[in-house]
Scaffold this motif. Structure first.
Motif, PDB file in Angstrom:
ATOM      1  N   ILE A  14       0.749  -1.276   0.479  1.00 45.19           N
ATOM      2  CA  ILE A  14       0.106   0.453   0.151  1.00 45.19           C
ATOM      3  C   ILE A  14       1.009   1.135  -0.242  1.00 45.19           C
ATOM      4  O   ILE A  14       1.660   1.111   0.818  1.00 45.19           O
ATOM      5  CB  ILE A  14      -1.084   0.261   1.435  1.00 45.19           C
ATOM      6  CG1 ILE A  14      -1.477  -1.123   1.008  1.00 45.19           C
ATOM      7  CG2 ILE A  14      -1.432   1.024   0.922  1.00 45.19           C
ATOM      8  CD1 ILE A  14      -2.817  -1.048   2.295  1.00 45.19           C
ATOM      9  N   TYR A  15       0.648   1.883  -0.896  1.00 53.62           N
ATOM     10  CA  TYR A  15       1.501   3.432  -0.697  1.00 53.62           C
ATOM     11  C   TYR A  15       0.059   4.442  -0.141  1.00 53.62           C
ATOM     12  O   TYR A  15      -0.723   4.465  -0.191  1.00 53.62           O
ATOM     13  CB  TYR A  15       0.912   3.639  -2.256  1.00 53.62           C
ATOM     14  CG  TYR A  15       2.948   3.289  -3.167  1.00 53.62           C
ATOM     15  CD1 TYR A  15       4.219   3.645  -3.000  1.00 53.62           C
ATOM     16  CD2 TYR A  15       2.410   2.821  -3.850  1.00 53.62           C
ATOM     17  CE1 TYR A  15       5.175   2.781  -3.387  1.00 53.62           C
ATOM     18  CE2 TYR A  15       3.469   1.825  -4.944  1.00 53.62           C
ATOM     19  CZ  TYR A  15       5.003   2.186  -4.460  1.00 53.62           C
ATOM     20  OH  TYR A  15       5.623   1.509  -5.590  1.00 53.62           O
ATOM     21  N   ASP A  16       1.088   5.068   0.646  1.00 49.57           N
ATOM     22  CA  ASP A  16       0.334   6.678   0.687  1.00 49.57           C
ATOM     23  C   ASP A  16      -0.554   6.189   1.656  1.00 49.57           C
ATOM     24  O   ASP A  16      -2.114   6.904   2.161  1.00 49.57           O
ATOM     25  CB  ASP A  16       0.086   7.171   0.471  1.00 49.57           C
ATOM     26  CG  ASP A  16       1.141   8.391  -0.546  1.00 49.57           C
ATOM     27  OD1 ASP A  16       2.497   8.466   0.234  1.00 49.57           O
ATOM     28  OD2 ASP A  16       0.952   7.702  -1.688  1.00 49.57           O
ATOM     29  N   ASP A  17      -0.619   4.790   1.959  1.00 50.01           N
ATOM     30  CA  ASP A  17      -1.708   4.696   3.838  1.00 50.01           C
ATOM     31  C   ASP A  17      -3.365   3.911   2.976  1.00 50.01           C
ATOM     32  O   ASP A  17      -4.111   3.683   3.630  1.00 50.01           O
ATOM     33  CB  ASP A  17      -1.996   5.215   5.042  1.00 50.01           C
ATOM     34  CG  ASP A  17      -1.110   5.614   5.550  1.00 50.01           C
ATOM     35  OD1 ASP A  17      -0.275   4.540   6.017  1.00 50.01           O
ATOM     36  OD2 ASP A  17      -0.496   6.446   6.240  1.00 50.01           O
ATOM     37  N   VAL A  18      -3.009   4.533   1.592  1.00 47.83           N
ATOM     38  CA  VAL A  18      -4.380   3.990   1.037  1.00 47.83           C
ATOM     39  C   VAL A  18      -4.171   3.057  -0.749  1.00 47.83           C
ATOM     40  O   VAL A  18      -5.545   2.555  -0.759  1.00 47.83           O
ATOM     41  CB  VAL A  18      -5.527   5.635   1.006  1.00 47.83           C
ATOM     42  CG1 VAL A  18      -5.869   5.618   2.235  1.00 47.83           C
ATOM     43  CG2 VAL A  18      -4.385   6.990  -0.044  1.00 47.83           C
ATOM     44  N   ASP A  60       7.177   6.370   0.658  1.00 48.85           N
ATOM     45  CA  ASP A  60       5.873   6.071   0.941  1.00 48.85           C
ATOM     46  C   ASP A  60       5.143   5.001   0.963  1.00 48.85           C
ATOM     47  O   ASP A  60       3.872   4.603   1.382  1.00 48.85           O
ATOM     48  CB  ASP A  60       4.967   7.089   1.322  1.00 48.85           C
ATOM     49  CG  ASP A  60       3.706   7.405   2.795  1.00 48.85           C
ATOM     50  OD1 ASP A  60       4.440   7.221   3.652  1.00 48.85           O
ATOM     51  OD2 ASP A  60       3.308   8.578   3.038  1.00 48.85           O
ATOM     52  N   GLY A  61       5.817   3.557   0.797  1.00 45.76           N
ATOM     53  CA  GLY A  61       4.499   2.414   0.360  1.00 45.76           C
ATOM     54  C   GLY A  61       5.435   1.809   1.097  1.00 45.76           C
ATOM     55  O   GLY A  61       6.061   1.649   2.574  1.00 45.76           O
ATOM     56  N   GLU A  62       4.140   0.800   1.935  1.00 45.60           N
ATOM     57  CA  GLU A  62       4.540  -0.735   2.991  1.00 45.60           C
ATOM     58  C   GLU A  62       4.321  -1.837   2.338  1.00 45.60           C
ATOM     59  O   GLU A  62       3.109  -2.091   1.598  1.00 45.60           O
ATOM     60  CB  GLU A  62       3.818   0.271   4.007  1.00 45.60           C
ATOM     61  CG  GLU A  62       5.154  -0.056   5.212  1.00 45.60           C
ATOM     62  CD  GLU A  62       3.470   0.007   6.593  1.00 45.60           C
ATOM     63  OE1 GLU A  62       4.198  -0.938   7.795  1.00 45.60           O
ATOM     64  OE2 GLU A  62       2.593   0.404   6.391  1.00 45.60           O
ATOM     65  N   THR A  64       1.817  -4.393   3.054  1.00 41.99           N
ATOM     66  CA  THR A  64       1.050  -4.272   4.822  1.00 41.99           C
ATOM     67  C   THR A  64       0.695  -6.102   4.999  1.00 41.99           C
ATOM     68  O   THR A  64      -0.642  -6.181   6.299  1.00 41.99           O
ATOM     69  CB  THR A  64      -0.316  -3.522   4.613  1.00 41.99           C
ATOM     70  OG1 THR A  64      -0.329  -4.141   2.937  1.00 41.99           O
ATOM     71  CG2 THR A  64       0.487  -2.400   4.257  1.00 41.99           C
ATOM     72  N   ASN A  77       9.567  -4.711   5.182  1.00 39.47           N
ATOM     73  CA  ASN A  77       9.982  -3.323   5.288  1.00 39.47           C
ATOM     74  C   ASN A  77      11.453  -3.416   6.091  1.00 39.47           C
ATOM     75  O   ASN A  77      11.229  -2.624   7.253  1.00 39.47           O
ATOM     76  CB  ASN A  77       8.992  -3.409   7.026  1.00 39.47           C
ATOM     77  CG  ASN A  77       7.295  -3.714   5.611  1.00 39.47           C
ATOM     78  OD1 ASN A  77       7.696  -3.065   4.415  1.00 39.47           O
ATOM     79  ND2 ASN A  77       6.708  -4.006   6.208  1.00 39.47           N
TER      80      ASN A  77
END
Ligand code: ADP
Ligand code: MG
Lengths: 268, 305
Positions: A14-18, A60-62, A64, A77
């Motif tokens: 997920i990028y930018d939390d969304v 800003d990617g993660e 998840t 991560n």
């Protein structure tokens, strides 16, 4: 039997939390193999490589969900500086050479995690042997190299780090067919002579399938098909959408393929 | 030109060279931070202040010999830089550059206040730093027909040599060393540098440490030319035009810019009017920027062939 080198299990990014880009992607690379990851623009190929190398973080990617294992260790991560030290090196899309450094300084930057001088000079010699054109331009500022030379430099930089696994993101991008051939031959040689495993991302499926041992095709953040190059080349859909052949074996024009893709995306 | 004018010209040139070495050294520290973080560090002058006061304190109040006081002061400067980087700047990575610049402005007043609180506003005299190998008033140049010579103290000559050595070390560091190349790579393309296994945070910590060290040395230089005082930081105002003149990100630009501005300052304030001294850097800057908007050595983006 080959050891398992890299394993992605149901990876979600997920990028930018969304923005959900990888939606449960799984793939494997065995030690010593060249594995191709194919797919059209925007499918999530680069994201997949960045998830492995840790380069998602500055975007800003993660990761998840799911896991990424390298030689039995979980690595998702983690900081890229740690991942490079474990033996994974990504050659980023668009080459990303250091424009204001000269050729040799670029290569030395690639050897950042190699503290031994002796080893650095051996690696320099090795890179110049694979890419004699770089040897002729050692002192030249890298920003002024041609596109092909920059791609060579980007791959040479990776060689400097002596990785166990190289992640190549579209090395054929923007290069003339003859140069693409030359560079792919060298990629194959590096795989055979240095024993480097390679995960190769390409939009140019034709050249990638020529050197890969196994290939995955991804669409929209998921793997939709995988197999040996032979299996994939025999598949009618792959021939049509990725290799540009119609059923009768004629080449379709780029525009037709593009048009089809656009329609498909519009429907989905 | 009368003989006395000739003597004055030589005098202004000698003073200008030592002032230029100072401005170049300050500019170098600013350029270093700017190159690797895109930030103009408005607290650089306060780092200078800190370096001068810490060294003075160690030598005078703690009675340490020069050869002990200098490395110790250097170590303290590095600790301060690392603390500042970690506590104030690292949390801001990825934030707009303007917020980071604002933080450096805030930091400058905090450091200034702390220095004032600890060491007070009184001017202090820095003990002698350089060994007394050469005795006497310094280098003197006589012009035929004038009794007074043009002269430059050994102190100033030493400082010019120190500045030259530091610049050479700088250049070697950036061309040859592993960390130096990594710093330039990071300045070029942060994400690509990360893909080499370079830790950006480590690079930033090194960058701030080296910058704080050069600031400390230039602070000492000002203190040695004049006194240890809480107005040392004001010299930075003359160095900002230097880096813009030199092109913000060029080491050669910092050196040549420093020399041009310091020499012009000397000639204009000496031959025309001393009150013009503080205006000169900005006048030179305006003139140069009209002809070359990116400064003398400013980077033009490389176009790929
Ligand atoms: N840093 C980012 N922030 C937000 N979205 C991104 C970012 N990078 C890529 N994406 C999105 O993720 C999707 C996949 O991109 P990418 O992995 O670059 O695909 P590919 O390499 O297959 O062309 C695209 O829709 C793209 O817009
Ligand atoms: Mg991509």
């Amino acid at each position: 039997m080959n050891r398992r080198m890299l394993e992605l299990n149901n990876v979600e990014v997920i990028y930018d939390d969304v923005i959900l880009v990888l939606k449960g992607l799984s793939l494997q690379v065995e030690e010593g193999q060249i594995v191709a990851l194919l797919g059209s623009n925007g499918a999530g190929k680069s994201t997949t490589l960045k998830a492995v190398s840790g380069l998602l973080v500055p975007e800003d990617g993660e990761v998840t969900d799911g896991s990424i294992e390298f030689l039995g260790q979980m690595i998702h991560n983690q900081e890229p500086s740690r991942i490079v030290r474990k033996g994974i090196f990504q050659v980023m899309e668009g080459r990303r050479i250091f424009e204001h450094l000269n050729v040799e300084e670029n290569l030395r930057a690639g050897a950042y995690t190699t503290p031994h001088r002796q080893q650095i000079s051996e690696k320099l010699a090795l890179v110049y042997e694979y890419f004699p054109r770089l040897a002729e331009r050692k002192q030249q500022v890298a920003g002024f190299l041609s596109g092909g030379e920059q791609q060579m430099l980007a791959i040479g930089r990776a060689l400097m780090a002596t990785p166990k696994l190289m992640l190549l993101d579209e090395p054929s991008l923007g290069l003339a067919p003859l140069l693409v051939q030359e560079i792919f031959q060298i990629i194959e040689r590096i795989n055979q002579e240095q024993g480097t495993s390679i995960l190769l991302v390409e939009q140019n499926a034709r050249v990638a399938l020529r050197i890969a041992k196994h290939a995955y095709i991804m669409e929209n953040g998921r793997i939709v098909m995988d197999g040996t190059p032979e299996e994939l080349s025999d598949n009618a859909d792959v021939r049509e959408f990725y290799l540009g052949f119609t059923e009768r074996g004629q080449r379709k024009s780029y525009r037709d393929v593009k048009h089809y893709k656009r329609r498909k995306r519009w429907l989905s | 030109m009368s003989p006395n004018d000739l003597r004055l010209f030589i005098q202004f040139t000698m003073t200008g060279i030592s002032e230029g070495a100072l401005l170049a050294l300050i500019a170098l520290g600013l350029v270093l931070i700017y190159k690797s973080t895109d930030v103009l560090n408005f607290a650089h002058g306060e780092f200078m202040l800190l370096g001068a006061f810490i060294t003075w304190d160690l030598m005078v109040n703690y009675q340490l010999p020069v050869l002990l006081a200098l490395p110790l002061a250097g170590a303290i400067m590095i600790l301060v830089a690392i603390a500042v980087e970690r506590l104030m700047l690292r949390p801001l990575i990825g934030k707009p550059v303007i917020s980071i610049i604002m933080v450096t402005i805030g930091m400058s007043s905090v450091i200034h206040a702390i220095v004032g609180a600890i060491w007070g506003p009184k001017r202090q005299v820095l003990p002698q730093l350089f060994p007394e190998i050469l005795e006497g008033p310094g280098l003197r140049i006589f012009v035929e027909g004038v009794r007074r010579p043009a002269q430059m103290s050994y102190e100033r000559i030493y400082w010019v040599l120190v500045a030259i050595v530091l610049v050479l070390l700088f250049v070697l560091f950036f061309r040859r060393s592993r960390q130096g190349i990594a710093m330039r790579a990071t300045a070029d393309d942060q994400q690509a540098a990360m893909s080499m296994g370079i830790s950006i945070q480590r690079i930033f910590a090194i960058t701030w440490s080296v910058a704080a060290l050069t600031a400390g040395v230039s602070g000492l230089m000002v203190a040695d030319f004049d006194t240890v005082s809480t107005s040392i930081n004001e010299v930075v105002l003359r160095a900002f035009p230097v880096i813009i003149l030199g092109g913000l990100d060029s080491i050669a630009g910092a050196i040549i810019g420093g020399m041009i501005i310091a020499l012009t300052e000397q000639y204009v304030s000496g031959f025309i009017d001393p009150s013009l001294k503080n205006v000169v850097p900005y006048l030179v800057l305006l003139l140069v920027l009209m002809a070359r908007p990116y400064g003398l050595f400013g980077e033009k983006i490389i176009e790929r062939v």
